[in-house]
Design a protein around this motif. Structure first.
Motif, PDB file in Angstrom:
ATOM      1  N   GLN A  46       0.817  -1.095   0.028  1.00  0.00           N
ATOM      2  CA  GLN A  46      -0.158   0.051  -0.018  1.00  0.00           C
ATOM      3  C   GLN A  46       0.842   1.309  -0.131  1.00  0.00           C
ATOM      4  O   GLN A  46       0.434   2.083  -0.629  1.00  0.00           O
ATOM      5  CB  GLN A  46      -0.801  -0.215   1.232  1.00  0.00           C
ATOM      6  CG  GLN A  46      -1.618   1.085   1.388  1.00  0.00           C
ATOM      7  CD  GLN A  46      -2.690   1.410   2.503  1.00  0.00           C
ATOM      8  OE1 GLN A  46      -3.967   0.640   2.402  1.00  0.00           O
ATOM      9  NE2 GLN A  46      -2.285   1.771   3.868  1.00  0.00           N
ATOM     10  N   ASP A  47       1.914   1.187   0.651  1.00  0.00           N
ATOM     11  CA  ASP A  47       2.551   2.520   0.906  1.00  0.00           C
ATOM     12  C   ASP A  47       4.397   1.902   0.715  1.00  0.00           C
ATOM     13  O   ASP A  47       4.914   1.862   1.728  1.00  0.00           O
ATOM     14  CB  ASP A  47       2.335   3.188   2.121  1.00  0.00           C
ATOM     15  CG  ASP A  47       3.457   4.369   2.472  1.00  0.00           C
ATOM     16  OD1 ASP A  47       3.744   4.808   1.308  1.00  0.00           O
ATOM     17  OD2 ASP A  47       3.603   4.826   3.497  1.00  0.00           O
ATOM     18  N   PRO A  48       4.847   1.649  -0.415  1.00  0.00           N
ATOM     19  CA  PRO A  48       5.983   1.380  -0.696  1.00  0.00           C
ATOM     20  C   PRO A  48       6.954   2.475  -0.753  1.00  0.00           C
ATOM     21  O   PRO A  48       8.498   2.161  -0.814  1.00  0.00           O
ATOM     22  CB  PRO A  48       6.029   0.538  -2.041  1.00  0.00           C
ATOM     23  CG  PRO A  48       4.802   1.584  -2.782  1.00  0.00           C
ATOM     24  CD  PRO A  48       4.035   1.869  -1.689  1.00  0.00           C
ATOM     25  N   CYS A  49       7.033   3.675  -0.403  1.00  0.00           N
ATOM     26  CA  CYS A  49       7.817   4.912  -0.485  1.00  0.00           C
ATOM     27  C   CYS A  49       8.926   4.457   0.426  1.00  0.00           C
ATOM     28  O   CYS A  49       8.679   4.326   1.607  1.00  0.00           O
ATOM     29  CB  CYS A  49       7.051   6.082  -0.348  1.00  0.00           C
ATOM     30  SG  CYS A  49       8.372   7.382  -0.294  1.00  0.00           S
ATOM     31  N   THR A  50      10.025   4.640  -0.170  1.00  0.00           N
ATOM     32  CA  THR A  50      11.403   4.643   0.850  1.00  0.00           C
ATOM     33  C   THR A  50      12.135   5.768   1.325  1.00  0.00           C
ATOM     34  O   THR A  50      13.032   5.851   1.756  1.00  0.00           O
ATOM     35  CB  THR A  50      12.493   3.671   0.069  1.00  0.00           C
ATOM     36  OG1 THR A  50      12.811   4.154  -1.130  1.00  0.00           O
ATOM     37  CG2 THR A  50      11.803   2.211  -0.010  1.00  0.00           C
ATOM     38  N   CYS A  51      11.542   6.830   0.624  1.00  0.00           N
ATOM     39  CA  CYS A  51      12.124   8.329   0.938  1.00  0.00           C
ATOM     40  C   CYS A  51      12.093   8.720   2.424  1.00  0.00           C
ATOM     41  O   CYS A  51      11.104   8.046   3.000  1.00  0.00           O
ATOM     42  CB  CYS A  51      11.311   9.308   0.365  1.00  0.00           C
ATOM     43  SG  CYS A  51      11.131   9.076  -1.625  1.00  0.00           S
ATOM     44  N   PRO A  52      12.942   9.353   3.009  1.00  0.00           N
ATOM     45  CA  PRO A  52      13.034   9.734   4.315  1.00  0.00           C
ATOM     46  C   PRO A  52      11.624  10.609   4.648  1.00  0.00           C
ATOM     47  O   PRO A  52      10.895  11.203   3.585  1.00  0.00           O
ATOM     48  CB  PRO A  52      14.401  10.661   4.408  1.00  0.00           C
ATOM     49  CG  PRO A  52      15.050  10.092   3.362  1.00  0.00           C
ATOM     50  CD  PRO A  52      14.123   9.847   2.191  1.00  0.00           C
ATOM     51  N   LYS A  53      11.316  10.309   5.740  1.00  0.00           N
ATOM     52  CA  LYS A  53       9.928  11.206   5.868  1.00  0.00           C
ATOM     53  C   LYS A  53       9.862  12.777   5.959  1.00  0.00           C
ATOM     54  O   LYS A  53       8.933  13.250   5.575  1.00  0.00           O
ATOM     55  CB  LYS A  53       9.390  10.907   7.607  1.00  0.00           C
ATOM     56  CG  LYS A  53       9.300   9.253   8.036  1.00  0.00           C
ATOM     57  CD  LYS A  53       7.772   8.920   7.433  1.00  0.00           C
ATOM     58  CE  LYS A  53       7.517   7.640   7.893  1.00  0.00           C
ATOM     59  NZ  LYS A  53       7.551   6.750   6.869  1.00  0.00           N
ATOM     60  N   ASP A  54      11.099  13.338   6.014  1.00  0.00           N
ATOM     61  CA  ASP A  54      11.084  14.816   5.733  1.00  0.00           C
ATOM     62  C   ASP A  54      11.315  15.244   4.352  1.00  0.00           C
ATOM     63  O   ASP A  54      11.418  16.487   4.196  1.00  0.00           O
ATOM     64  CB  ASP A  54      12.417  15.283   6.570  1.00  0.00           C
ATOM     65  CG  ASP A  54      13.735  14.715   6.113  1.00  0.00           C
ATOM     66  OD1 ASP A  54      13.644  13.864   5.329  1.00  0.00           O
ATOM     67  OD2 ASP A  54      14.676  15.253   6.695  1.00  0.00           O
ATOM     68  N   PHE A  55      11.319  14.483   3.356  1.00  0.00           N
ATOM     69  CA  PHE A  55      11.334  14.591   1.938  1.00  0.00           C
ATOM     70  C   PHE A  55       9.996  15.374   1.613  1.00  0.00           C
ATOM     71  O   PHE A  55       8.844  14.756   1.925  1.00  0.00           O
ATOM     72  CB  PHE A  55      11.669  13.549   1.074  1.00  0.00           C
ATOM     73  CG  PHE A  55      13.058  13.097   0.817  1.00  0.00           C
ATOM     74  CD1 PHE A  55      14.016  13.626   1.840  1.00  0.00           C
ATOM     75  CD2 PHE A  55      13.522  12.780  -0.412  1.00  0.00           C
ATOM     76  CE1 PHE A  55      15.428  13.284   1.626  1.00  0.00           C
ATOM     77  CE2 PHE A  55      14.795  12.698  -0.578  1.00  0.00           C
ATOM     78  CZ  PHE A  55      15.591  12.899   0.249  1.00  0.00           C
ATOM     79  N   PRO A  56      10.111  16.619   1.092  1.00  0.00           N
ATOM     80  CA  PRO A  56       8.480  17.129   0.476  1.00  0.00           C
ATOM     81  C   PRO A  56       7.779  16.183  -0.369  1.00  0.00           C
ATOM     82  O   PRO A  56       6.675  16.459  -0.448  1.00  0.00           O
ATOM     83  CB  PRO A  56       8.790  18.378   0.069  1.00  0.00           C
ATOM     84  CG  PRO A  56      10.483  18.501  -0.307  1.00  0.00           C
ATOM     85  CD  PRO A  56      10.916  17.254   0.759  1.00  0.00           C
ATOM     86  N   VAL A  57       8.595  15.628  -1.180  1.00  0.00           N
ATOM     87  CA  VAL A  57       7.915  14.650  -2.224  1.00  0.00           C
ATOM     88  C   VAL A  57       8.678  13.464  -2.313  1.00  0.00           C
ATOM     89  O   VAL A  57       9.862  13.448  -2.131  1.00  0.00           O
ATOM     90  CB  VAL A  57       7.805  15.750  -3.718  1.00  0.00           C
ATOM     91  CG1 VAL A  57       6.903  16.651  -3.644  1.00  0.00           C
ATOM     92  CG2 VAL A  57       9.307  15.984  -4.313  1.00  0.00           C
ATOM     93  N   CYS A  58       7.987  12.385  -3.197  1.00  0.00           N
ATOM     94  CA  CYS A  58       8.415  11.309  -3.232  1.00  0.00           C
ATOM     95  C   CYS A  58       9.539  11.161  -4.364  1.00  0.00           C
ATOM     96  O   CYS A  58       9.009  11.771  -5.576  1.00  0.00           O
ATOM     97  CB  CYS A  58       7.612  10.109  -3.544  1.00  0.00           C
ATOM     98  SG  CYS A  58       7.986   8.511  -3.878  1.00  0.00           S
ATOM     99  N   VAL A  59      10.684  10.743  -4.093  1.00  0.00           N
ATOM    100  CA  VAL A  59      11.595  10.617  -5.303  1.00  0.00           C
ATOM    101  C   VAL A  59      12.205   9.254  -5.521  1.00  0.00           C
ATOM    102  O   VAL A  59      12.859   9.001  -6.483  1.00  0.00           O
ATOM    103  CB  VAL A  59      12.906  11.467  -5.019  1.00  0.00           C
ATOM    104  CG1 VAL A  59      12.495  12.922  -4.912  1.00  0.00           C
ATOM    105  CG2 VAL A  59      13.493  11.134  -3.696  1.00  0.00           C
ATOM    106  N   CYS A  60      11.519   8.319  -4.733  1.00  0.00           N
ATOM    107  CA  CYS A  60      11.965   6.841  -4.915  1.00  0.00           C
ATOM    108  C   CYS A  60      11.530   6.104  -6.128  1.00  0.00           C
ATOM    109  O   CYS A  60      11.856   5.307  -6.761  1.00  0.00           O
ATOM    110  CB  CYS A  60      11.980   6.176  -3.588  1.00  0.00           C
ATOM    111  SG  CYS A  60      10.144   5.750  -3.288  1.00  0.00           S
TER     112      CYS A  60
END
Length: 313
Positions: free
Chosen positions: A259-273
């Protein structure tokens, strides 16, 4: 002996599948065919593919589902081969998958299958696939003390795992441990008598651990669940019924990750992974058996149903 198996959380599972009459569905663990029957009875133009590694289960299910004719296809295999077996049938995607991960009532109640600690002269077998060469006897007599300790601690969650593992190794120096009575005595001698009056049979956890290890139950689940989600059509659902805390944890974590595979750090403003969600978890908390079911079948007590819905991008 007739193959009897009480299908746990049957109505809840069927409701959550959102069955489409013309859809393609997979029962990865047919057992006696309880879930399969309810799925097939709702199909008109659709298809059901049923998997089971237990030939007795497939025979029982095929007899029960005879009225549905060629609407149902039977595959004698562990559900880990689902993707490759479906491909052989010309199927690349399905509308729903059911996995009922519990050991069947038939397997538990048939002494020669060796799943139960209740019959002293029963062999230590525990194979879900009777074509497999290795049995529970091989684990009990062949694993090192450290390996036995690991599986009884992790899969049986028994706090006396160290005692049990040590005493199994001592006992087998004198003679091979080949039946339930021998193993039961060793386990009972490993647990303080005052603690054996509650919590069920003292051997329960050890047998569970050996069964899980022998049949690679957690390994198969963990290695294949992601792929099963990918197999689903848009809007398709997978329903998994677990009976063990480690199974449930695997399902919960894999569903959440899909459901939520994003690995970006929590403080990133947008997903880049670039990782994209495969859908959503339908069951924020697992669905549990109701009071009526618990009264009718005490074995359903530890059952939990989790559901995930695919959203193709």
């Amino acid at each position: 002996m007739e193959f009897n198996h009480y299908s746990v959380l049957l109505q809840e599972t069927i409701d959550e599948l959102n069955i489409k009459p013309n859809g393609i569905y997979v029962d990865g663990t047919m057992g006696g065919g309880g879930h399969s029957y309810e799925i097939a009875s709702r199909l008109a133009g659709g298809r059901l593919i049923g998997f089971d590694q237990d030939r007795d289960a497939l025979a029982a299910a095929s007899k029960r589902l005879e009225p549905f004719g060629d609407k149902v296809t039977y595959v004698h295999s562990n559900y880990e081969a689902m993707a490759s077996e479906l491909k052989k049938l010309g199927i690349d995607a399905v509308d729903g998958i059911v996995l009922d991960l519990g050991v069947s009532s038939f397997q538990l109640d048939t002494p020669e299958r060796g799943f139960s600690y209740m019959v002293p002269d029963a062999p230590l077998d525990m194979r879900m696939n009777q074509d497999s060469d290795r049995t529970a006897t091989d684990i009990v007599n062949g694993y090192s003390e450290a390996e036995l300790y690991r599986i009884i601690r992790d899969y049986g969650e028994d706090r006396f795992a160290k005692n049990i593992a040590r005493n199994i190794c001592k006992a087998r120096e004198n003679e091979p441990i080949e039946n339930a009575g021998q193993l039961n005595r060793i386990i009972e001698d490993s647990i303080p008598k005052r603690l054996q009056v509650s919590g069920g049979h003292p051997a329960k956890r050890t047998y569970q651990a050996i069964r899980i290890e022998l049949n690679r139950e957690l390994e198969v689940l963990e290695e294949n669940l992601n792929d099963f989600i990918t197999l689903l059509n848009d809007g398709g659902r997978i329903c998994v019924i677990t009976f063990h805390s480690l199974e449930d944890r695997i399902v919960k974590n894999i569903f959440k990750k899909n459901q939520d595979p994003c690995t970006c750090p929590k403080d990133f403003p947008v997903c880049v992974c670039g990782e994209k969600s495969k859908g959503k978890v339908i069951t924020r908390k697992p669905i549990l058996p109701g009071e009526k079911e618990l009264e009718e079948n005490s074995r359903s007590r530890s059952a939990k149903l989790r559901v995930f819905e695919r959203k193709a991008i």
